[in-house]
Design an enzyme around this catalytic site. Structure first.
Site, PDB file in Angstrom:
ATOM      1  N   ARG A 175      43.979  46.059  35.290  1.00 19.77           N
ATOM      2  CA  ARG A 175      43.863  44.917  36.194  1.00 19.77           C
ATOM      3  C   ARG A 175      44.429  45.211  37.568  1.00 19.77           C
ATOM      4  O   ARG A 175      44.176  44.474  38.494  1.00 19.77           O
ATOM      5  CB  ARG A 175      44.626  43.718  35.619  1.00 19.77           C
ATOM      6  N   ARG A 179      43.613  51.162  46.149  1.00 15.07           N
ATOM      7  CA  ARG A 179      42.630  51.452  47.210  1.00 15.07           C
ATOM      8  C   ARG A 179      43.215  52.259  48.373  1.00 15.07           C
ATOM      9  O   ARG A 179      44.415  52.277  48.588  1.00 15.07           O
ATOM     10  CB  ARG A 179      41.968  50.169  47.707  1.00 15.07           C
ATOM     11  N   ARG A 252      53.184  35.338  24.846  1.00 14.78           N
ATOM     12  CA  ARG A 252      54.372  35.562  25.663  1.00 14.78           C
ATOM     13  C   ARG A 252      54.676  34.252  26.366  1.00 14.78           C
ATOM     14  O   ARG A 252      53.769  33.532  26.778  1.00 14.78           O
ATOM     15  CB  ARG A 252      54.123  36.650  26.722  1.00 14.78           C
ATOM     16  N   ARG A 283      59.329  37.785  39.241  1.00 14.94           N
ATOM     17  CA  ARG A 283      58.928  37.479  40.618  1.00 14.94           C
ATOM     18  C   ARG A 283      59.636  36.244  41.153  1.00 14.94           C
ATOM     19  O   ARG A 283      60.099  35.401  40.400  1.00 14.94           O
ATOM     20  CB  ARG A 283      57.414  37.345  40.778  1.00 14.94           C
ATOM     21  N   GLU A 303      60.718  33.583  38.165  1.00 18.09           N
ATOM     22  CA  GLU A 303      59.927  33.581  36.936  1.00 18.09           C
ATOM     23  C   GLU A 303      60.513  34.598  35.958  1.00 18.09           C
ATOM     24  O   GLU A 303      60.535  35.793  36.242  1.00 18.09           O
ATOM     25  CB  GLU A 303      58.473  33.929  37.295  1.00 18.09           C
ATOM     26  N   TYR A 351      42.774  35.823  28.114  1.00 13.15           N
ATOM     27  CA  TYR A 351      43.503  35.949  29.366  1.00 13.15           C
ATOM     28  C   TYR A 351      42.583  35.468  30.507  1.00 13.15           C
ATOM     29  O   TYR A 351      42.142  36.262  31.336  1.00 13.15           O
ATOM     30  CB  TYR A 351      43.843  37.424  29.541  1.00 13.15           C
ATOM     31  N   ASP A 353      41.477  33.848  33.934  1.00 16.30           N
ATOM     32  CA  ASP A 353      41.869  33.324  35.228  1.00 16.30           C
ATOM     33  C   ASP A 353      41.176  31.971  35.407  1.00 16.30           C
ATOM     34  O   ASP A 353      40.288  31.606  34.623  1.00 16.30           O
ATOM     35  CB  ASP A 353      41.458  34.288  36.346  1.00 16.30           C
TER      36      ASP A 353
HETATM   37  P1  FAD Z   1      46.058  24.961  30.071  1.00 15.81           P
HETATM   38  O1  FAD Z   1      46.257  24.839  31.517  1.00 15.81           O
HETATM   39  O2  FAD Z   1      47.127  25.597  29.264  1.00 15.81           O
HETATM   40  O3  FAD Z   1      45.795  23.491  29.500  1.00 15.81           O
HETATM   41  C1  FAD Z   1      45.870  23.178  28.140  1.00 15.81           C
HETATM   42  C2  FAD Z   1      46.463  21.783  28.016  1.00 15.81           C
HETATM   43  O4  FAD Z   1      46.394  21.372  26.652  1.00 15.81           O
HETATM   44  C3  FAD Z   1      47.934  21.739  28.421  1.00 15.81           C
HETATM   45  O5  FAD Z   1      48.142  20.754  29.393  1.00 15.81           O
HETATM   46  C4  FAD Z   1      48.641  21.379  27.115  1.00 15.81           C
HETATM   47  O6  FAD Z   1      49.775  20.554  27.302  1.00 15.81           O
HETATM   48  C5  FAD Z   1      47.559  20.657  26.342  1.00 15.81           C
HETATM   49  N1  FAD Z   1      47.752  20.683  24.895  1.00 15.81           N
HETATM   50  C6  FAD Z   1      47.892  21.777  24.115  1.00 15.81           C
HETATM   51  N2  FAD Z   1      48.067  21.404  22.836  1.00 15.81           N
HETATM   52  C7  FAD Z   1      48.031  20.043  22.823  1.00 15.81           C
HETATM   53  C8  FAD Z   1      48.169  19.081  21.802  1.00 15.81           C
HETATM   54  N3  FAD Z   1      48.398  19.424  20.520  1.00 15.81           N
HETATM   55  N4  FAD Z   1      48.071  17.776  22.113  1.00 15.81           N
HETATM   56  C9  FAD Z   1      47.869  17.397  23.402  1.00 15.81           C
HETATM   57  N5  FAD Z   1      47.734  18.278  24.413  1.00 15.81           N
HETATM   58  C10 FAD Z   1      47.821  19.582  24.119  1.00 15.81           C
HETATM   59  N6  FAD Z   1      44.625  32.057  37.132  1.00 15.81           N
HETATM   60  C11 FAD Z   1      44.129  32.362  38.354  1.00 15.81           C
HETATM   61  O7  FAD Z   1      42.919  32.272  38.559  1.00 15.81           O
HETATM   62  N7  FAD Z   1      44.953  32.742  39.377  1.00 15.81           N
HETATM   63  C12 FAD Z   1      46.302  32.852  39.220  1.00 15.81           C
HETATM   64  O8  FAD Z   1      47.015  33.202  40.174  1.00 15.81           O
HETATM   65  C13 FAD Z   1      46.852  32.553  37.944  1.00 15.81           C
HETATM   66  N8  FAD Z   1      48.171  32.659  37.735  1.00 15.81           N
HETATM   67  C14 FAD Z   1      48.675  32.360  36.513  1.00 15.81           C
HETATM   68  C15 FAD Z   1      50.051  32.470  36.339  1.00 15.81           C
HETATM   69  C16 FAD Z   1      50.610  32.160  35.105  1.00 15.81           C
HETATM   70  C17 FAD Z   1      52.097  32.264  34.928  1.00 15.81           C
HETATM   71  C18 FAD Z   1      49.778  31.745  34.027  1.00 15.81           C
HETATM   72  C19 FAD Z   1      50.363  31.423  32.684  1.00 15.81           C
HETATM   73  C20 FAD Z   1      48.410  31.649  34.202  1.00 15.81           C
HETATM   74  C21 FAD Z   1      47.840  31.949  35.447  1.00 15.81           C
HETATM   75  N9  FAD Z   1      46.471  31.802  35.672  1.00 15.81           N
HETATM   76  C22 FAD Z   1      45.968  32.129  36.898  1.00 15.81           C
HETATM   77  C23 FAD Z   1      45.555  31.327  34.614  1.00 15.81           C
HETATM   78  C24 FAD Z   1      45.326  29.777  34.647  1.00 15.81           C
HETATM   79  O9  FAD Z   1      46.572  29.140  34.447  1.00 15.81           O
HETATM   80  C25 FAD Z   1      44.335  29.378  33.535  1.00 15.81           C
HETATM   81  O10 FAD Z   1      43.088  29.990  33.758  1.00 15.81           O
HETATM   82  C26 FAD Z   1      44.074  27.872  33.395  1.00 15.81           C
HETATM   83  O11 FAD Z   1      45.192  27.093  33.676  1.00 15.81           O
HETATM   84  C27 FAD Z   1      43.608  27.603  31.998  1.00 15.81           C
HETATM   85  O12 FAD Z   1      43.300  26.254  31.785  1.00 15.81           O
HETATM   86  P2  FAD Z   1      43.219  25.675  30.315  1.00 15.81           P
HETATM   87  O13 FAD Z   1      42.776  24.266  30.442  1.00 15.81           O
HETATM   88  O14 FAD Z   1      42.437  26.566  29.439  1.00 15.81           O
HETATM   89  O15 FAD Z   1      44.722  25.760  29.720  1.00 15.81           O
HETATM   90  N1  UDP Z   2      52.158  44.912  37.189  1.00 20.15           N
HETATM   91  C1  UDP Z   2      53.099  45.874  37.495  1.00 20.15           C
HETATM   92  N2  UDP Z   2      53.829  45.768  38.642  1.00 20.15           N
HETATM   93  C2  UDP Z   2      53.678  44.730  39.495  1.00 20.15           C
HETATM   94  C3  UDP Z   2      52.706  43.752  39.199  1.00 20.15           C
HETATM   95  C4  UDP Z   2      51.968  43.853  38.028  1.00 20.15           C
HETATM   96  O1  UDP Z   2      53.270  46.807  36.746  1.00 20.15           O
HETATM   97  O2  UDP Z   2      54.379  44.676  40.510  1.00 20.15           O
HETATM   98  C5  UDP Z   2      51.360  45.048  35.933  1.00 20.15           C
HETATM   99  C6  UDP Z   2      52.015  44.333  34.743  1.00 20.15           C
HETATM  100  O3  UDP Z   2      51.794  45.115  33.594  1.00 20.15           O
HETATM  101  C7  UDP Z   2      51.264  43.038  34.658  1.00 20.15           C
HETATM  102  C8  UDP Z   2      49.861  43.452  35.079  1.00 20.15           C
HETATM  103  O4  UDP Z   2      50.090  44.469  36.070  1.00 20.15           O
HETATM  104  O5  UDP Z   2      51.304  42.502  33.340  1.00 20.15           O
HETATM  105  C9  UDP Z   2      49.019  42.326  35.652  1.00 20.15           C
HETATM  106  O6  UDP Z   2      49.738  41.725  36.688  1.00 20.15           O
HETATM  107  P1  UDP Z   2      49.142  40.597  37.596  1.00 20.15           P
HETATM  108  O7  UDP Z   2      50.239  40.148  38.494  1.00 20.15           O
HETATM  109  O8  UDP Z   2      47.884  41.069  38.206  1.00 20.15           O
HETATM  110  O9  UDP Z   2      48.711  39.460  36.570  1.00 20.15           O
HETATM  111  P2  UDP Z   2      49.483  38.171  36.024  1.00 20.15           P
HETATM  112  O10 UDP Z   2      50.697  38.657  35.334  1.00 20.15           O
HETATM  113  O11 UDP Z   2      49.790  37.315  37.193  1.00 20.15           O
HETATM  114  O12 UDP Z   2      48.489  37.552  35.095  1.00 20.15           O
END
Ligand code: FAD
Ligand code: UDP
Length: 369
Positions: A175, A179, A252, A283, A303, A351, A353
């Protein structure tokens, strides 16, 4: 048979559930959404701290190559021009991400792409004997050699995933973009930005017309909720839906430490990664920079990666072989039950986005409605 109150019960007010609801309502369906949290939006939810939208569950940057998805979300909210260009801090020295000419210049003092390529080639040569990388460490060493691996990958990755890089699947590191131009844009995608006014606006607009019940855990009131609707869309953990009958899927987790500071600019960038194993967080986010904020105060979030035990928030699926085999069993069970749909990051154990989430929800809606 008397008609039920709703066509769909949607469990989870996250992005997946919200997109499905929008499509369903536009197709004339009645929807009830329940979420166990006290807010809508799932993991993209933001809290407003005197004008700063604080990403409660980690930094979220919308980026996509999918024009259909981009046009779709732009129907509900406008996006700003934010471009993600995180920095990596290793032992007090700052390096640009993704790995690009700025990074190579800082690491080795090289100025031209050819010098950088020669240097990386020299670093990789030591690992040329690794034909097909069996784990993340081997993958990283064959991709970029020892310097980048030791400084910018190993510590970050091992704390993120809570295990040695030699025990992690190679695909995680594919991922990371790489470049040979002086370009710190983290993403290669054509479209990127942050919703003007925050992510909550996007979700609110998607959910318009649906009934929403917060602080409602589906499992606490399953029979009564099921009775309200003809069909169910479940976006929570699929193993929990089936009472863990085949065993527990691994996730995780994360812990977020939010702090308000009375300074206007704490770190000068939205995202700074901390790559040393010894620093417990991965971060530090300074939220105002996502929206080019001019407030006199700021909010930062550290975080911390965390192990997952039942009851914690399951942030990342652990898509290794063992867990994927287990997931396949649940998936097979799920496809055999009519009237219940599964979707999203937790129910599809993927996983995703945000753009993948929107695309998957639109696909489900298209097939279903
Ligand atoms: P969720 O957002 O998890 O929604 C599921 C919902 O279901 C939650 O509100 C939960 O409370 C509810 N739920 C679960 N079980 C029950 C139950 N039994 N009863 C009632 N409610 C329930 N994507 C990007 O494109 N760019 C980013 O920069 C990015 N950064 C991220 C950083 C982190 C730390 C994480 C964890 C994810 C990141 N993502 C990012 C991914 C993004 O968060 C997800 O693609 C998106 O939020 C998924 O939506 P979802 O509805 O599938 O899940
Ligand atoms: N990663 C790393 N160093 C960094 C940032 C990311 O080694 O400074 C690696 C790490 O294994 C991480 C993966 O790249 O799990 C993906 O990171 P990214 O930030 O792209 O995704 P996110 O964790 O936000 O889903």
């Amino acid at each position: 048979m008397p008609m039920k109150e709703y066509d769909y019960l949607v469990v989870g007010a996250g992005l997946f559930g919200a997109v499905f609801v929008r499509q369903a309502i536009d197709a004339g369906k009645r929807c009830l959404v329940v979420d166990r949290r006290n807010h809508i939006g799932g993991n993209i939810y933001c809290e407003d701290v005197d004008g700063i939208h604080v990403h409660q569950y980690g930094a979220h940057i919308f980026h996509t190559d999918n024009k259909e998805v981009w046009d779709y979300v732009n129907r509900f909210v406008a996006f700003n021009r934010y471009t993600n260009s995180p920095l990596a801090n290793y032992k007090g020295v700052l390096y640009n991400l993704p790995f690009n000419m700025n990074t190579f210049n800082k690491l080795w003092g090289v100025n031209t792409p050819q010098e950088a390529k020669d240097k990386i080639e020299e670093q990789r040569r030591e690992y040329a004997h690794i034909q097909s990388p069996a784990n993340l460490e081997e993958q990283a060493l064959t991709l970029c050699g020892n310097d980048i691996y030791q400084k910018l990958i190993k510590g970050y990755t091992e704390k993120q995933w809570g295990r040695p890089a030699t025990e992690l699947p190679a695909f995680i590191i594919r991922r990371l973009p790489f470049r040979f131009v002086y370009d710190n844009n983290y993403f290669n995608d054509e479209y990127q930005g942050i919703p003007k006014g925050g992510y909550n606006k996007l979700i609110e607009n998607l959910l318009e017309g649906a009934d929403v019940r917060l602080n409602t855990n589906y499992f606490s009131d399953r029979q009564a909720l099921n009775a309200l609707a003809d069909k169910i869309l479940f976006t929570g953990c699929i193993d929990e839906f089936y009472d863990f009958c085949f065993g527990h899927l691994e996730y995780r987790s994360l812990r977020f430490e939010h702090e308000r500071l009375e300074v206007d600019n704490y770190q000068g960038n939205a995202v700074i990664n901390y790559c040393e194993r010894e620093i417990p967080y991965t971060r530090v986010i300074e939220h105002k920079h996502f929206e080019l904020g001019k407030q006199p105060h700021t909010v930062i979030t550290r975080e911390y990666p965390a192990d997952f035990t039942l009851g914690d928030e399951p942030y990342y699926p652990v898509n290794d072989e063992k867990n994927m085999q287990l997931y396949e069993k649940y998936k097979e069970m799920a496809t055999s039950v009519p009237g219940i749909l599964f979707g999203g990051r937790l129910a599809q154990y993927a996983y995703f986005d945000m753009d993948d989430t929107v695309a998957a929800a639109l696909l489900l809606a298209q097939n279903e409605l």
